[in-house]
Design an enzyme around this catalytic site. Structure first.
Site, PDB file in Angstrom:
ATOM      1  NE  ARG A  21      86.508  32.368  64.127  1.00 31.86           N
ATOM      2  CZ  ARG A  21      85.592  33.049  64.796  1.00 31.86           C
ATOM      3  NH1 ARG A  21      84.731  32.424  65.585  1.00 31.86           N
ATOM      4  NH2 ARG A  21      85.519  34.357  64.689  1.00 31.86           N
ATOM      5  CG  ASN A  40      88.913  32.503  66.659  1.00 29.78           C
ATOM      6  OD1 ASN A  40      89.470  31.890  65.763  1.00 29.78           O
ATOM      7  ND2 ASN A  40      88.498  33.748  66.511  1.00 29.78           N
TER       8      ASN A  40
END
Length: 93
Positions: A21, A40
């Site tokens: 990320r 996530n």
């Protein structure tokens, strides 16, 4: 100048716990002109939402599918839509 679009991508593979990320956000900021987030998911995937010029979103998608991502990407599924707005910058969620 290209039209603004919304890209929603689901990235599967070994993409959690490897900085995926963070690197996705960094790449989006490097490409510029996009807002959105990387998140996530409970099933091990990462969801990426990006809004901005089509060519920038396509560049991010190309990077997501490339060999320079952290971890291991087994596949990316994406949908394209019209932008909805409401994002400020590119966030990690």
């Amino acid at each position: 100048m290209s039209e603004d679009v919304r890209l929603v991508a689901w990235v599967r593979g070994q993409v959690q716990g490897v900085g995926f990320r963070w690197f996705t956000r960094a790449r989006a900021l490097e490409l510029g002109g996009m807002s959105g987030f990387a998140l996530n998911l409970g099933d091990g995937r990462v969801q990426v939402v990006a809004e901005g010029p089509r060519e920038r979103c396509e560049g991010l998608l190309e990077w997501l599918r490339g060999d320079d991502t952290p971890g291991r990407v087994d596949g990316v599924t994406e949908i394209w839509d019209t932008p909805r707005g409401g994002y400020e910058g590119f966030a990690i969620r």
